[in-house]
Design a protein around this motif. Structure first.
Motif, mmCIF file in Angstrom:
data_model
loop_
_atom_site.group_PDB
_atom_site.id
_atom_site.type_symbol
_atom_site.label_atom_id
_atom_site.label_comp_id
_atom_site.label_asym_id
_atom_site.label_seq_id
_atom_site.Cartn_x
_atom_site.Cartn_y
_atom_site.Cartn_z
ATOM 1 N N LEU A 325 0.825 -1.208 0.000
ATOM 2 C CA LEU A 325 0.000 0.000 0.000
ATOM 3 C C LEU A 325 0.858 1.257 0.000
ATOM 4 N N THR A 326 1.963 1.220 0.726
ATOM 5 C CA THR A 326 2.858 2.375 0.747
ATOM 6 C C THR A 326 3.430 2.657 -0.636
ATOM 7 N N LEU A 327 3.917 1.614 -1.304
ATOM 8 C CA LEU A 327 4.504 1.798 -2.630
ATOM 9 C C LEU A 327 3.468 2.268 -3.638
ATOM 10 N N LEU A 328 2.256 1.727 -3.572
ATOM 11 C CA LEU A 328 1.212 2.157 -4.499
ATOM 12 C C LEU A 328 0.786 3.597 -4.213
ATOM 13 N N ALA A 329 0.774 3.981 -2.940
ATOM 14 C CA ALA A 329 0.445 5.370 -2.603
ATOM 15 C C ALA A 329 1.524 6.324 -3.098
ATOM 16 N N LEU A 330 2.773 5.881 -3.076
ATOM 17 C CA LEU A 330 3.886 6.720 -3.534
ATOM 18 C C LEU A 330 3.965 6.799 -5.056
ATOM 19 N N HIS A 331 3.258 5.880 -5.750
ATOM 20 C CA HIS A 331 3.283 5.855 -7.216
ATOM 21 C C HIS A 331 1.840 5.856 -7.733
ATOM 22 N N PRO A 332 1.199 7.000 -7.750
ATOM 23 C CA PRO A 332 -0.229 7.056 -8.099
ATOM 24 C C PRO A 332 -0.546 6.560 -9.504
ATOM 25 N N ARG A 333 0.429 6.581 -10.403
ATOM 26 C CA ARG A 333 0.165 6.075 -11.756
ATOM 27 C C ARG A 333 0.184 4.555 -11.819
ATOM 28 N N GLY A 334 0.636 3.926 -10.765
ATOM 29 C CA GLY A 334 0.610 2.476 -10.702
ATOM 30 C C GLY A 334 1.954 1.835 -10.971
ATOM 31 N N LEU A 335 2.074 0.565 -10.598
ATOM 32 C CA LEU A 335 3.290 -0.215 -10.782
ATOM 33 C C LEU A 335 2.919 -1.608 -11.280
ATOM 34 N N SER A 336 3.776 -2.187 -12.088
ATOM 35 C CA SER A 336 3.575 -3.567 -12.530
ATOM 36 C C SER A 336 4.038 -4.526 -11.442
ATOM 37 N N ALA A 337 3.710 -5.801 -11.593
ATOM 38 C CA ALA A 337 4.160 -6.807 -10.628
ATOM 39 C C ALA A 337 5.687 -6.878 -10.612
ATOM 40 N N GLU A 338 6.302 -6.717 -11.775
ATOM 41 C CA GLU A 338 7.758 -6.763 -11.846
ATOM 42 C C GLU A 338 8.371 -5.581 -11.091
ATOM 43 N N GLN A 339 7.799 -4.391 -11.262
ATOM 44 C CA GLN A 339 8.323 -3.212 -10.557
ATOM 45 C C GLN A 339 8.140 -3.347 -9.046
ATOM 46 N N LEU A 340 6.978 -3.848 -8.631
ATOM 47 C CA LEU A 340 6.747 -4.048 -7.200
ATOM 48 C C LEU A 340 7.707 -5.091 -6.630
ATOM 49 N N ALA A 341 7.955 -6.161 -7.384
ATOM 50 C CA ALA A 341 8.882 -7.191 -6.906
ATOM 51 C C ALA A 341 10.273 -6.617 -6.701
ATOM 52 N N LEU A 342 10.712 -5.771 -7.628
ATOM 53 C CA LEU A 342 12.037 -5.155 -7.504
ATOM 54 C C LEU A 342 12.099 -4.239 -6.289
ATOM 55 N N GLN A 343 11.048 -3.461 -6.055
ATOM 56 C CA GLN A 343 11.061 -2.514 -4.939
ATOM 57 C C GLN A 343 10.885 -3.208 -3.590
ATOM 58 N N VAL A 369 -10.656 -0.290 -4.242
ATOM 59 C CA VAL A 369 -9.470 0.234 -3.559
ATOM 60 C C VAL A 369 -8.212 0.011 -4.394
ATOM 61 N N VAL A 370 -7.954 -1.229 -4.789
ATOM 62 C CA VAL A 370 -6.763 -1.540 -5.594
ATOM 63 C C VAL A 370 -7.206 -2.016 -6.965
ATOM 64 N N GLN A 371 -6.754 -1.315 -8.007
ATOM 65 C CA GLN A 371 -7.053 -1.694 -9.378
ATOM 66 C C GLN A 371 -5.847 -2.397 -9.991
ATOM 67 N N THR A 372 -6.070 -3.033 -11.148
ATOM 68 C CA THR A 372 -5.011 -3.806 -11.790
ATOM 69 C C THR A 372 -4.653 -3.225 -13.150
ATOM 70 N N ARG A 373 -3.515 -3.715 -13.676
ATOM 71 C CA ARG A 373 -3.029 -3.405 -15.023
ATOM 72 C C ARG A 373 -2.895 -1.918 -15.288
ATOM 73 N N PRO A 374 -1.991 -1.200 -14.668
ATOM 74 C CA PRO A 374 -1.081 -1.670 -13.625
ATOM 75 C C PRO A 374 -1.771 -1.634 -12.256
ATOM 76 N N TYR A 375 -1.094 -2.193 -11.245
ATOM 77 C CA TYR A 375 -1.620 -2.127 -9.891
ATOM 78 C C TYR A 375 -1.560 -0.677 -9.416
ATOM 79 N N ARG A 376 -2.696 -0.176 -8.909
ATOM 80 C CA ARG A 376 -2.771 1.222 -8.473
ATOM 81 C C ARG A 376 -3.920 1.374 -7.481
ATOM 82 N N LEU A 377 -3.887 2.466 -6.728
ATOM 83 C CA LEU A 377 -4.938 2.752 -5.752
ATOM 84 C C LEU A 377 -6.011 3.611 -6.407
ATOM 85 N N ALA A 378 -7.270 3.167 -6.306
ATOM 86 C CA ALA A 378 -8.381 3.906 -6.893
ATOM 87 C C ALA A 378 -9.175 4.669 -5.840
#
Length: 482
Positions: A325-343, A369-378
């Motif tokens: 949730l912290t990472l998604l809040a810090l990246h409002p445009r969203g992140l892919s699963a690969e980007q989240l795994a790296l972070q 709350v959480v949307q997909t493709r990319p993962y992001r907070l709605a």
């Protein structure tokens, strides 16, 4: 590599032994191999004694084959790969998404050799089960891969080479399995990976064509339900939630639906009802206007456990979910699963693990709350660390320390969280020092980040007036530190 396969295999053997014993290596393994070894060893795969486990007996295997999506494209795979595999003394293998071998076909001699190392139907070849191998590693990474000789973690497979590519469901994007060509080390060919990759793409193309036919049948069978809305906004959805046809409304390409239907919140806040049909769903938009978005509140700057609330309802959460949730809040445009795994995990991160965690998180938080493709907070977000970020940009020391009650997710060791934690702490500390304001300095000193900071204490003692009762407390603590 291929000019002298045997010499290259001996080099890889030395690299394998050196890495596992902690000695200097003659060369570094490829990054995809190194990361796979780390995942495999973390799963406690034994490099010396590992063996692919037999999971399914023949009777059950037949049922699994009949139900598996790749059964429909097996003729294409045979036509493309089996004859080539025969000529090259290789065999074709098809697995499910968990690495279970469903089919294998090829030259009799190769199949007999495979039997001796349990490379057989009904065995599981995920990285967790048998370590680094083309089938398991392609499923773990979501990418085509070739594994050569001692790049396999388990020694008994060092006389083999294999190339595999994953296959995804065109409906959901989820992995459905892998296609592999394996054979003896001496028969390795540089084009094998390209051939397997092209075959996997061909299989996905056939699956997409079959999906298009099913979609058209679903539309024809259910269009009467959409017509019955008489112009009111709605849509026909596939069983996976893809939008097949709409009436008087704009919708995203996919709507998140629960089995059995029910009420859903669309990304723009509208409320809709989803009714199950014989195949797929009918979606009816309940309101033409926008409904209030859900509110997500995150309080993670604290020495304690923190809190996560949705619409003022406390949500039990794990540290991993808080990190997500912290990472998604810090990246409002969203992140892919690969980007989240790296972070979250660094170079050893596994997108498959992230997708599983996101699925559990979305189930816990509910829709909208959480949307997909990319993962992001709605949802509308109120997060203490975002408030602090805003205060830092505005150079507002009082506002920054008012929200800063401790380090960001103090127990987290995720690389991106560590970096953000240090950045916030350093910047808030500097704002407090620059302010020379006693209330601001006191607020920062009361946190664990400032409690034993002599520079902060000196500034606090200098800023407090002689009549302020806090001065004696600060001086006493300073004396104890000295």
């Amino acid at each position: 590599m291929l000019r002298d396969p045997e010499s290259y295999a001996r080099l890889l053997e030395r690299v394998h032994d050196a890495v596992l014993t902690g000695l200097p290596t003659p060369r570094s393994p490829r990054s995809v191999i190194s990361e796979s070894w780390q995942r495999s060893l973390a799963a406690q795969v034994d490099p010396d004694e590992g063996e692919a486990p037999l999971i399914v007996e023949q009777a059950e295997l037949n049922d699994l084959r009949a139900e598996h999506p790749l059964a429909a494209v097996l003729p294409v795979l045979r036509e493309t790969l089996v004859s080539i595999a025969d000529d090259a003394e290789h065999m074709m293998i098809v697995t499910d998404a968990d690495g279970l071998i469903l089919w294998r076909e090829g030259a009799t001699g190769v199949l007999l050799s495979a039997d001796r190392v349990t490379l057989t139907e009904g065995t599981r070849w995920s990285e967790e089960a048998i370590g680094t191998n083309a089938m398991g590693t392609s499923l773990a990474t979501g990418c085509p891969v070739q594994i050569y000789s001692a790049e396999h973690l388990v020694r008994r497979y060092h006389t083999w080479t294999c190339a595999a590519a994953p296959v995804r469901d065109p409906d959901t994007g989820a992995l459905v399995g892998s296609i592999d060509v394996s054979g003896p080390l001496r028969t390795v060919h540089p084009a094998m990976l390209a051939l397997v990759t092209a075959t996997a793409q061909l299989a996905e193309g056939r699956l997409r064509a079959q999906l298009a036919v099913r979609d058209e049948k679903t539309r024809r069978a259910n269009m009467r339900h959409l017509t019955a809305l008489r112009g009111r906004p709605g849509a026909l959805l596939s069983a996976g939630g893809r939008v097949l046809a709409t009436e008087s409304c704009l919708l995203p390409s996919t709507v998140e639906v629960r089995r059995g239907g029910g009420t859903v919140t669309l990304p723009d806040g509208r409320i809709a009802t989803v009714d199950p049909l014989d195949e797929g769903y009918l979606l009816r938009v309940a309101t033409a206007g926008s409904a209030p978005r859900r509110k997500l509140t995150l309080e993670y700057l604290t020495d304690g456990a923190g809190s996560t609330t949705v619409d003022s309802r406390d949500i039990p959460f794990t540290l991993r979910h808080a990190e997500l949730l912290t990472l998604l809040a810090l990246h409002p445009r969203g992140l892919s699963a690969e980007q989240l795994a790296l972070q979250l995990y660094g170079e050893a991160g596994n997108p498959v693990t992230v997708r599983a965690e996101i699925h559990r998180l979305r189930t816990q938080l509910g829709t909208g709350v959480v949307q997909t493709r990319p993962y992001r907070l709605a949802a509308d977000i109120d997060a203490d660390f975002l408030r602090v970020q805003t205060a830092i940009r505005q150079a507002n020391a009082h506002a920054a320390t008012r929200s800063f009650h401790g380090p960001l997710l103090a127990d987290s060791e995720a690389p991106a969280i560590l970096q953000e934690r240090e950045s916030l702490t350093v910047q808030v500390r500097q704002l407090a020092l620059n302010s020379a304001d006693p209330d601001t300095l006191w607020s920062f000193w009361e946190t664990s980040c400032g409690a034993d900071d002599l520079e902060v204490l000196d500034a606090l003692c200098a800023a407090l007036s002689r009549t302020d009762p806090r001065l004696a407390v600060a001086r006493a603590h300073r004396t104890r530190l000295l």
